[in-house]
Design a protein around this motif. Sequence first.
Motif, short mmCIF file in Angstrom:
data_model
loop_
_atom_site.label_atom_id
_atom_site.label_comp_id
_atom_site.label_asym_id
_atom_site.label_seq_id
_atom_site.Cartn_x
_atom_site.Cartn_y
_atom_site.Cartn_z
N LEU A 427 0.82 -1.20 0.00
CA LEU A 427 0.00 0.00 0.00
C LEU A 427 0.86 1.26 0.00
N GLN A 428 0.41 2.25 -0.77
CA GLN A 428 1.06 3.55 -0.81
C GLN A 428 0.02 4.64 -0.52
N ASN A 429 0.48 5.87 -0.34
CA ASN A 429 -0.43 6.97 0.00
C ASN A 429 -1.50 7.18 -1.06
N LEU A 430 -1.16 6.95 -2.32
CA LEU A 430 -2.13 7.12 -3.39
C LEU A 430 -3.33 6.19 -3.22
N ASP A 431 -3.11 4.99 -2.74
CA ASP A 431 -4.21 4.04 -2.52
C ASP A 431 -5.20 4.60 -1.50
N PHE A 432 -4.69 5.21 -0.46
CA PHE A 432 -5.57 5.78 0.56
C PHE A 432 -6.27 7.03 0.05
N THR A 433 -5.60 7.80 -0.81
CA THR A 433 -6.25 8.96 -1.40
C THR A 433 -7.48 8.56 -2.19
N ILE A 434 -7.34 7.51 -2.97
CA ILE A 434 -8.47 7.02 -3.77
C ILE A 434 -9.57 6.48 -2.88
N ALA A 435 -9.21 5.76 -1.84
CA ALA A 435 -10.21 5.19 -0.94
C ALA A 435 -11.01 6.28 -0.24
N PHE A 436 -10.34 7.31 0.27
CA PHE A 436 -11.04 8.42 0.94
C PHE A 436 -11.92 9.19 -0.04
N LEU A 437 -11.50 9.28 -1.30
CA LEU A 437 -12.32 9.95 -2.31
C LEU A 437 -13.63 9.20 -2.51
N VAL A 438 -13.56 7.90 -2.62
CA VAL A 438 -14.77 7.09 -2.87
C VAL A 438 -15.74 7.18 -1.70
N VAL A 439 -15.25 6.95 -0.48
CA VAL A 439 -16.15 6.96 0.67
C VAL A 439 -16.65 8.37 0.97
N GLY A 440 -15.84 9.39 0.65
CA GLY A 440 -16.29 10.76 0.83
C GLY A 440 -17.45 11.10 -0.09
N LEU A 441 -17.39 10.64 -1.33
CA LEU A 441 -18.48 10.87 -2.27
C LEU A 441 -19.75 10.16 -1.82
N ILE A 442 -19.60 8.97 -1.26
CA ILE A 442 -20.77 8.25 -0.76
C ILE A 442 -21.42 9.03 0.38
N SER A 443 -20.63 9.55 1.29
CA SER A 443 -21.17 10.36 2.39
C SER A 443 -21.85 11.62 1.86
N LEU A 444 -21.26 12.25 0.86
CA LEU A 444 -21.86 13.44 0.28
C LEU A 444 -23.23 13.16 -0.36
N SER A 445 -23.44 11.95 -0.83
CA SER A 445 -24.71 11.61 -1.47
C SER A 445 -25.88 11.65 -0.50
N SER A 446 -25.61 11.65 0.81
CA SER A 446 -26.70 11.74 1.78
C SER A 446 -27.34 13.13 1.80
N TRP A 447 -26.68 14.11 1.17
CA TRP A 447 -27.20 15.47 1.14
C TRP A 447 -28.61 15.52 0.56
N TYR A 448 -28.86 14.73 -0.47
CA TYR A 448 -30.17 14.78 -1.12
C TYR A 448 -31.28 14.37 -0.16
N SER A 449 -31.05 13.34 0.65
CA SER A 449 -32.07 12.90 1.60
C SER A 449 -32.39 13.99 2.61
N PHE A 450 -31.36 14.63 3.14
CA PHE A 450 -31.59 15.68 4.13
C PHE A 450 -32.23 16.91 3.50
N ARG A 451 -31.94 17.14 2.24
CA ARG A 451 -32.50 18.30 1.53
C ARG A 451 -34.02 18.20 1.42
N LEU A 452 -34.58 17.00 1.42
CA LEU A 452 -36.01 16.80 1.26
C LEU A 452 -36.79 17.02 2.56
N LEU A 453 -36.11 17.19 3.68
CA LEU A 453 -36.80 17.42 4.95
C LEU A 453 -37.54 18.76 4.94
N SER A 454 -38.62 18.83 5.69
CA SER A 454 -39.31 20.10 5.85
C SER A 454 -38.51 21.00 6.79
#
Length: 478
Positions: A427-454
């Motif tokens: 493993l190198q630092n680049l591998d972790f950079t890619i991993a954090f990018l993927v899981v960060g985008l997944i977390s960001l996708s929760s924005w749409y659910s919260f946006r629908l709240l009253s």
Amino acid sequence: MSDSALPRSTLVPLIVACALFMENFDATVIATALPAIAASMGEDPLRLSLAITAYLLSLAIFIPLSGWMADRYGARRVFRNAILIFVLGSLACAASQTIGQLVAARLFQGLGGAMMVPVGRLVLLRSVDKRHLVTALSYLTIPALMAPIMAPPVGGLIVTYTSWRVIFLINLPIGALGWYLVNRYIHDTPDDEQPPLDLAGWMLLGGGLAGLVLGFENIGKHVLPDYVAPALLAAGTLLLGLYALHARQERAPILRLSLLRVATFRTSVTGGSLFRIGVGAFSVLMPMMLQLGFGLSAVESGLITFASAVGGLMMKTLAKSLTRRYGFRRLLVSNTLICGTALILCGCLRPFMPYALMIGFLGITGFLRSLQFTCVNAMAFADIDEDDMSQATSFSATAQQLALSMGVGIGVQVLNISLWARGATVLQNLDFTIAFLVVGLISLSSWYSFRLLSPDAGSSVSGHRLALAHQGPAPAGH
């Protein structure tokens, strides 16, 4: 409670926090010690992540039973026995000699953890008025957050200067204290009219969750034959589909899917799960990056990662005032964008950066991430009827643990894929950079659910009355 100087609204959260401390310490310290355990057993650290996934798998299978068990046999009995099982599982972990033994011990330990926290949360929800729920959850969580603060540096010191087995033995005195407090201060409240256990539903649901978690965890690891992981995923999906059909026909299903009709609860489950995937991955990726990517010792890694818990601890004292002023929707929508972006930026950390910068960054993100979970957890029960609280706690806890296990699996799988794409074995630092990018985008996708709240979603819990303020005074003559 006459023999206690503390009111029940304070005492119950603190008792439950004792169990949370033990579970959170165990979950955090094993992530910090994972490379040391792998070296001791002669295993690949990526493969040894099965020890973490096994615990999360056990939680996902047995948490659906927690509400029914508490109603049928009494909260004190279930809570007390859960602590005992957890401690015995910890002793088995300390005695493990192989990865197979450790995984089996973690599965047994998960059985205790599956009952401890959900049943404790159920006792809390039934003891505290909804208007004070955010404050009560803060009381519950502040002591428990001491575990992640202590676990990284303590775990690093233990694995560096003694043996990793000691990290599991620490649960013994904590469990003894928790057992005593539960036995003394929590009353049994069995429900004589509790319907029979939906055994068929539990088998379908438990089997489906097991198939998904195990299948996802084994993709790309080559521990099992290549066809096994896709088969497990397919079987898990099929069983969950069958459970959905079963739940529609069963009078008292083990998990009532109709609870998803409640908007605040549905958003807490869907949006909260997407966001929690990133946190599950962070708990594994950050210690591995610091130790394997940066070449730090377990102690140095722990001293850096504990900053996230410190930030979370500081936030809990501000939770009530923030939710009252801004409301759940506004906080969740804006904070999701900040936390998701911060998770991606974790992959941009490099060994040459000052430790003070890393600690400050992780402290701020820990503060904001803790705020997110406080809002999600409190909002989940804002509009749930008292009769449905038991089902709601089981449902919510099941979704939370499944999301955490998915986060661990996704983080590890992205590292595997990155290694394969580079044709490398280290493993190198680049591998972790890619991993954090993927899981960060997944977390960001929760924005749409919260946006629908009253705008006033969960205001009975947050105390926020934005919608009423916009209405203004009633017109004259009406």
